[in-house]
Each structure stands twice: as C-alpha cells, then as structure tokens.
Design a protein around this motif. Structure first.
Motif, PDB file in Angstrom:
ATOM      1  N   GLU A   1      -6.762  11.529  -8.303  1.00  0.00           N
ATOM      2  CA  GLU A   1      -5.838  10.537  -9.252  1.00  0.00           C
ATOM      3  C   GLU A   1      -6.399   9.207  -8.965  1.00  0.00           C
ATOM      4  N   CYS A   2      -6.914   9.069  -7.784  1.00  0.00           N
ATOM      5  CA  CYS A   2      -6.989   7.525  -7.197  1.00  0.00           C
ATOM      6  C   CYS A   2      -8.039   6.944  -7.926  1.00  0.00           C
ATOM      7  N   PRO A   3      -7.548   5.843  -8.765  1.00  0.00           N
ATOM      8  CA  PRO A   3      -8.909   5.203  -9.616  1.00  0.00           C
ATOM      9  C   PRO A   3      -9.667   4.306  -8.622  1.00  0.00           C
ATOM     10  N   VAL A   4      -9.547   4.045  -7.428  1.00  0.00           N
ATOM     11  CA  VAL A   4     -10.395   3.083  -6.585  1.00  0.00           C
ATOM     12  C   VAL A   4     -10.928   4.114  -5.369  1.00  0.00           C
ATOM     13  N   ASP A   5     -10.657   5.500  -5.497  1.00  0.00           N
ATOM     14  CA  ASP A   5     -11.241   6.314  -4.401  1.00  0.00           C
ATOM     15  C   ASP A   5     -11.019   5.894  -3.055  1.00  0.00           C
ATOM     16  N   CYS A   6      -9.790   5.589  -2.936  1.00  0.00           N
ATOM     17  CA  CYS A   6      -9.394   5.050  -1.386  1.00  0.00           C
ATOM     18  C   CYS A   6      -8.452   5.892  -0.366  1.00  0.00           C
ATOM     19  N   ILE A   7      -8.732   7.208  -0.873  1.00  0.00           N
ATOM     20  CA  ILE A   7      -8.032   8.213  -0.061  1.00  0.00           C
ATOM     21  C   ILE A   7      -9.142   9.025   0.679  1.00  0.00           C
TER      22      ILE A   7
ATOM     23  N   THR B   1       0.696  -1.125  -0.030  1.00  0.00           N
ATOM     24  CA  THR B   1       0.067   0.096  -0.178  1.00  0.00           C
ATOM     25  C   THR B   1       0.797   1.270   0.147  1.00  0.00           C
ATOM     26  N   TYR B   2       0.305   2.257  -0.131  1.00  0.00           N
ATOM     27  CA  TYR B   2       0.862   3.705  -0.197  1.00  0.00           C
ATOM     28  C   TYR B   2       0.404   4.203   1.088  1.00  0.00           C
ATOM     29  N   THR B   3       1.425   5.112   1.531  1.00  0.00           N
ATOM     30  CA  THR B   3       1.044   5.863   2.952  1.00  0.00           C
ATOM     31  C   THR B   3       1.032   7.327   2.956  1.00  0.00           C
TER      32      THR B   3
ATOM     33  N   GLU C   1      -7.820  -1.197   0.500  1.00  0.00           N
ATOM     34  CA  GLU C   1      -8.419  -0.748  -0.632  1.00  0.00           C
ATOM     35  C   GLU C   1      -7.372  -0.240  -1.977  1.00  0.00           C
ATOM     36  N   CYS C   2      -6.297   0.424  -1.386  1.00  0.00           N
ATOM     37  CA  CYS C   2      -5.395   0.813  -2.377  1.00  0.00           C
ATOM     38  C   CYS C   2      -4.691  -0.516  -3.098  1.00  0.00           C
ATOM     39  N   VAL C   3      -4.564  -0.173  -4.453  1.00  0.00           N
ATOM     40  CA  VAL C   3      -4.324  -1.218  -5.279  1.00  0.00           C
ATOM     41  C   VAL C   3      -2.745  -0.975  -6.102  1.00  0.00           C
ATOM     42  N   ASP C   4      -2.333  -0.105  -5.042  1.00  0.00           N
ATOM     43  CA  ASP C   4      -0.718   0.274  -5.456  1.00  0.00           C
ATOM     44  C   ASP C   4      -0.554   0.820  -6.827  1.00  0.00           C
ATOM     45  N   CYS C   5      -1.423   1.335  -7.406  1.00  0.00           N
ATOM     46  CA  CYS C   5      -1.083   1.993  -8.813  1.00  0.00           C
ATOM     47  C   CYS C   5      -0.204   3.226  -8.665  1.00  0.00           C
ATOM     48  N   GLY C   6      -0.152   3.740  -7.711  1.00  0.00           N
ATOM     49  CA  GLY C   6       1.030   4.832  -7.508  1.00  0.00           C
ATOM     50  C   GLY C   6       0.748   6.208  -8.157  1.00  0.00           C
ATOM     51  N   ALA C   7      -0.736   6.475  -8.703  1.00  0.00           N
ATOM     52  CA  ALA C   7      -1.076   7.686  -9.360  1.00  0.00           C
ATOM     53  C   ALA C   7      -0.926   8.850  -8.582  1.00  0.00           C
ATOM     54  N   CYS C   8      -1.153   8.556  -7.385  1.00  0.00           N
ATOM     55  CA  CYS C   8      -1.443   9.743  -6.328  1.00  0.00           C
ATOM     56  C   CYS C   8       0.082  10.174  -5.869  1.00  0.00           C
ATOM     57  N   GLU C   9       1.268   9.480  -6.120  1.00  0.00           N
ATOM     58  CA  GLU C   9       2.228   9.924  -5.315  1.00  0.00           C
ATOM     59  C   GLU C   9       2.967  11.100  -6.011  1.00  0.00           C
TER      60      GLU C   9
HETATM   61 FE1  F3S Z   1      -5.010   4.983  -5.072  1.00  0.00          FE
HETATM   62 FE2  F3S Z   1      -2.492   5.955  -4.591  1.00  0.00          FE
HETATM   63 FE3  F3S Z   1      -3.347   3.396  -4.213  1.00  0.00          FE
HETATM   64  S1  F3S Z   1      -3.974   6.481  -6.323  1.00  0.00           S
HETATM   65  S2  F3S Z   1      -4.764   3.063  -5.351  1.00  0.00           S
HETATM   66  S3  F3S Z   1      -4.160   5.411  -3.060  1.00  0.00           S
HETATM   67  S4  F3S Z   1      -1.436   4.168  -4.767  1.00  0.00           S
END
Ligand code: F3S
Ligand code: F3S
Length: 105
Positions: free
Chosen positions: A19-25, A1-3, A38-46
């Motif tokens: 940016e988050c495709p799964v709205d988990c922030i 996951t991202y933090t 719920e985070c899918v580790d896409c990294g788009a937010c970082e």
């Molecule tokens: Fe969303 Fe960032 Fe995770 S964009 S899926 S919180 S890596």
C-alpha cells in the motif's frame, strides 16, 4: 510519521508494503519498520494490517510507545535509502525487538 508496533513481531504480513506509495516500510528480521523521514503520512498502510500493528506516532498505545524510537533507530546504520524494495530484507532488528521471546504465535 507512522509507527509499526509489537503486533507485527513474528507475523510480518506485509500487506502494508504493497500500500505504501513511497516504499518506506523496510523488512527486518522479525518485524517491519517505517522510515520516519521517508513516510509522507498518507496513512494507507494503517487499515490494511490484519493485526492492527500500525499507528500514527501520537496514537501508539502506551505499552508500545517505545516502538516510535525503535522504528527510527532501525535506520541509524541504513540511513535513508529512499526505497525498501532495493534494500530487501535486512538481517537485523532493533535490540528491544531482538530480545523478545517468540511473539504473536
Ligand atoms: Fe507509507 Fe504508511 Fe507512511 S503507507 S507513507 S508508511 S503512512
Ligand atoms: Fe507487519 Fe502488519 Fe505490515 S503485520 S508487515 S505491519 S501488514
């Protein structure tokens, strides 16, 4: 996951949310928190966070590693709602965050 770590406290830019495709922030009182299940580790937010508050969990700088647990613990009562938009702002912060003086002003 991202933090999300300390640079977000009292800043809450929220570019990451869009940016988050799964709205988990999810939005707390003083910062935002990423749902570790719920985070899918896409990294788009970082890269979009203007204060560089977001890290892959293994890459969180040493002084902020407790934010890995703080992001997870934020969801003890919320559980896994499956989307932040329908939850909205939660008037709660992890106790460690709540105890901080005004930050990043
Ligand atoms: Fe969303 Fe960032 Fe995770 S964009 S899926 S919180 S890596
Ligand atoms: Fe916080 Fe950066 Fe997102 S300041 S709300 S982690 S864009």
């Amino acid at each position: 996951t991202y933090t999300i770590a300390e640079p977000c406290v009292d800043v809450m830019d929220k570019s990451c949310v869009e940016e988050c495709p799964v709205d988990c922030i999810y939005e707390g009182g003083r910062m935002l928190y990423i749902h570790p299940d719920e985070c899918v580790d896409c990294g788009a937010c970082e890269p979009v966070c203007p204060v560089e508050a977001i890290f892959y969990e293994d890459d969180v700088p040493d002084e902020w590693t407790e934010y890995n647990a703080a992001n997870a613990d934020f969801f003890v009562e919320l559980g896994s709602p499956g989307g932040a938009a329908k939850v909205g702002k939660v008037d709660y912060d992890h106790p460690m965050v709540k105890a901080l003086p005004p930050m990043n002003q």
